[in-house]
Design a protein around this motif. Structure first.
Motif, PDB file in Angstrom:
ATOM      1  N   ASN A 293       0.817  -1.203   0.000  1.00 44.63           N
ATOM      2  CA  ASN A 293       0.000   0.000   0.000  1.00 44.63           C
ATOM      3  C   ASN A 293       0.855   1.260   0.000  1.00 44.63           C
ATOM      4  O   ASN A 293       0.514   2.249   0.620  1.00 44.63           O
ATOM      5  N   ASP A 354       3.005   6.886   0.918  1.00 50.44           N
ATOM      6  CA  ASP A 354       1.979   5.992   1.443  1.00 50.44           C
ATOM      7  C   ASP A 354       0.652   6.335   0.761  1.00 50.44           C
ATOM      8  O   ASP A 354       0.174   7.461   0.835  1.00 50.44           O
ATOM      9  N   SER A 356      -2.348   5.733   1.378  1.00 52.66           N
ATOM     10  CA  SER A 356      -3.494   6.171   2.172  1.00 52.66           C
ATOM     11  C   SER A 356      -3.317   7.618   2.638  1.00 52.66           C
ATOM     12  O   SER A 356      -4.255   8.234   3.126  1.00 52.66           O
ATOM     13  N   ALA A 427      -5.742   5.651  -5.764  1.00 49.82           N
ATOM     14  CA  ALA A 427      -5.426   6.203  -4.450  1.00 49.82           C
ATOM     15  C   ALA A 427      -4.657   7.511  -4.549  1.00 49.82           C
ATOM     16  O   ALA A 427      -4.949   8.462  -3.830  1.00 49.82           O
ATOM     17  N   LYS A 431      -8.595   9.786  -5.739  1.00 46.66           N
ATOM     18  CA  LYS A 431      -9.307  10.104  -4.493  1.00 46.66           C
ATOM     19  C   LYS A 431      -8.805  11.439  -3.951  1.00 46.66           C
ATOM     20  O   LYS A 431      -7.672  11.831  -4.203  1.00 46.66           O
ATOM     21  N   PRO A 434      -6.426  13.074   1.649  1.00 46.25           N
ATOM     22  CA  PRO A 434      -7.036  12.912   2.971  1.00 46.25           C
ATOM     23  C   PRO A 434      -6.766  14.098   3.893  1.00 46.25           C
ATOM     24  O   PRO A 434      -7.567  14.403   4.768  1.00 46.25           O
TER      25      PRO A 434
END
Lengths: 512, 120
Positions: A293, A354, A356, A427, A431, A434
């Motif tokens: 990931n 990363d 995420s 990702a 997206k 975050p």
């Protein structure tokens, strides 16, 4: 003639010395770029010579083969040196913006150039022990680059990289010793004839497998690849890119060289092992990537998976398959180094590798998204990019050889490659970020932006050119494969036409 | 003589493989140093041993006059020793730095670059 062959080794070494002397100032990085450009030019001239003249060989120190050290370039060696020059120059430019001053003062540019010299030396040497020495040059430089800066995760990855590579080195050395004991020569062209006359062919196969394991560790094939995903994501981006592009490919090159030139006495046995290895390498690499990931860790596992394709070409050992392996080798170096460079830019502007922790790159940095798309789709094998032709030739070769299972495996692995590329795409690019950050290329200083994007765009353009006009490249690979499968030109160039067939000890008696 | 050295190489390799199977990186390195010596001896012995005949060319001659020891393996071993020395000096230093900053010599506990999935 001999300068032509020595230049791709001497230029990086000389550059390394200069870059080390000027490591405290900004001159070092420019010296590195000029040196890399010089290497590219020298490799281009060498390539032109090889294209025009056939295999070029030179005896260093005027000691005649098989006693002295021979430098020799056939089409495969020449193209590998050219591609080393291209990647070296791209990464040297990228390093302008990527390598911090602290690392420059520790001698980054000098180590980088020594690495290039080691890689070129390994491609050009015609002597087995000399190949060992070049491997060591390359290895010690890569050790230094890997842990340069000394962050904790670098040391962690470095320990695994260093220890496992040292094991392979010792296996390689033992193999050299045993092979010398059996044949009395270490000149690769001379070995080609000498191995035919070994009485105990079984022992020769044992030595062949030792070499297979030693080079297999360097090439990161299943089940010897564990050092690679443990370490490649830890150093600076420029370092990972050059490692990803070149280092494992030196192992693949050595495998191709040894298992087409020397160890061809029991193809049914050795190349069947290679076939199994190829299949497992493709599958484990791509599955490992699916489980990761992190941008760079996914790419690291993909190196492993892609190595499988090249080994597949060697293992099938048909003319078309070798064409595929050579084509794949060239295409892969460009694409893989480029993907790592893109990952570096993504980290620069979005803050992490990363998956995420990053996102939103498509919306705010569409050009980066576009530049990622080219190598990523090429890696997965989309037409009309370079990877499509590479995979097409290999799968065609596998089907022609009636190896349907491995052909199917190669296709499925290609599909799974798309899976991890879409994972990165989804990702990192689609997206939203975050942290609510809007990663923009314009957040970089203009000078840094140019240094980061020019190499990426150039390599991507090269991928497109190979993809859109594959004909000359495939023809080139065909010629290279012909030379590999019929090494008589290689042997004649090294030993001189009259001496073909004389093996080391026999030649010694003649000269006495 | 060759048999004796061959057996010695075997014993050295066995001992070093035992050491290299340890989880402790330092033991692994000791094993590696030992096995590199075994490899050097292997090259030496595979060049055939000719006792008490140094490969010297007498003054005025172009080639050795009688049977002499094979000098090539000796040159190879010498090169390998020098390279090995450099590599192991680096490796020992690396492990020492690793111990300083990671606080462990156990390879199982070196998970910084590849953290476990549950976020440790």
């Amino acid at each position: 003639m001999s300068w032509l062959l020595a230049a791709p080794i001497i230029i990086p070494f000389a550059t390394a010395v200069l870059a080390f002397l000027f490591r405290n100032g900004p001159e070092g990085r420019w010296i590195s770029i000029i040196g890399s450009a010089g290497l590219l030019i020298a490799s281009g001239i060498l390539m032109a010579e090889v294209l025009a003249e056939g295999v070029v060989a030179a005896q260093m120190g005027q000691w005649g083969a098989p006693f002295g050290i021979t430098l020799v370039a056939d089409l495969l060696s020449a193209v590998m040196v050219v591609i080393t020059g291209i990647t070296g120059l791209a990464v040297a430019i990228y390093a302008l913006a990527d390598i911090e001053e602290r690392l420059e003062k520790l001698g980054y540019h000098a180590l980088f150039q020594v690495l290039l010299a080691g890689v070129c030396g390994a491609f050009l040497t015609g002597d087995l022990f000399n190949l060992y020495v070049w491997f060591e040059v390359m290895l010690i430089a890569s050790f230094g680059l890997l842990v340069l800066g000394g962050r904790r995760d670098q040391l962690d990855g470095g320990i695994k990289y260093v220890t496992l590579n040292l094991v392979s080195t010792i296996l390689f050395l033992s193999g050299i010793g045993l092979l010398y004991g059996m044949t009395g020569t270490l000149n690769m062209a001379d070995l080609h004839g000498a191995v035919q006359e070994v009485e105990n062919q079984g022992l020769l196969v044992v030595v062949a497998v030792m070499f297979m394991i030693a080079f297999g560790v360097k090439a990161a094939v299943f089940p010897l690849f564990f050092w690679l995903p443990a370490s490649y994501h830890t150093p600076s981006v420029a370092v990972s890119a050059i490692f990803a592009g070149l280092l494992t490919k030196v192992g693949v090159y050595a495998l191709i060289r040894m298992f087409t030139l020397v160890f061809t006495t029991d193809i049914a046995f050795t190349h069947t092992i290679l076939l199994w290895v190829a299949g497992f390498t493709m599958v484990t690499g791509v599955l490992g990537a699916a489980a990761m990931n992190d941008f760079r860790r996914i790419l690291s596992f993909h190196i492993v998976s892609q190595i499988g394709y090249m080994i597949l070409g060697l293992a099938l050992y048909t003319p078309l398959a070798i064409v595929g392996a050579v084509f794949y080798l060239v295409h892969h170096i460009i694409v893989k180094a480029n993907l790592f460079l893109v990952a570096g830019v993504a980290r620069r502007i979005a803050g992490s590798t990363d998956l995420s922790a990053i996102g939103g790159l498509y919306k705010t940095a569409p050009w980066l998204a576009f530049l990622f798309l080219i190598p990523a789709f090429s890696l997965a094998g989309f037409p009309p990019l370079s990877g499509f032709w590479a995979k097409y030739v290999l799968v065609k070769a596998a089907i022609d050889a009636e190896a349907y299972v491995i052909a199917g495996t190669a296709l499925v692995v290609g599909l799974l490659t798309i899976y991890s590329m879409t994972k990165i795409w989804g990702a990192a690019f689609w997206k939203p970020h975050p942290g609510g950050l809007q990663p923009k290329l314009s957040s970089l200083a203009p000078r840094d932006r140019a240094a980061l994007l020019v190499p990426i765009a150039s390599l991507a353009a090269l991928t497109c050119i190979i993809g859109l006009f594959p004909e000359p490249f495939v023809q080139f690979a065909e010629r290279a494969a012909d030379q590999l499968l019929d090494p008589s030109a290689y042997v004649a160039a090294v030993l001189g036409a009259d001496e073909v067939g004389l093996t080391g000890l026999a030649a010694l008696e003649v000269t006495e | 003589m060759e048999l004796l050295i061959a057996i010695m190489v075997g014993v050295l390799v066995a001992a070093s493989v035992y050491l290299m199977l340890a989880r402790n990186v330092l033991r692994f390195l000791f094993g590696l140093i030992l096995i590199s010596n075994a490899a050097n001896l292997l090259i030496f012995v595979s060049g055939r041993l000719t006792a008490e005949a140094p490969p010297l060319i007498p003054e005025g001659a172009d080639a050795p006059l009688e049977l002499v020891a094979n000098a090539l393996p000796q040159a190879l071993v010498l090169t390998a020793i020098v390279i090995g020395f450099g590599l192991f000096a680096f490796a020992l230093m690396l492990v020492y730095r690793g111990y300083q900053s990671l606080g462990t010599l156990m390879s199982d506990e070196m998970r910084l670059a590849e953290p476990k999935e549950d976020g440790q």
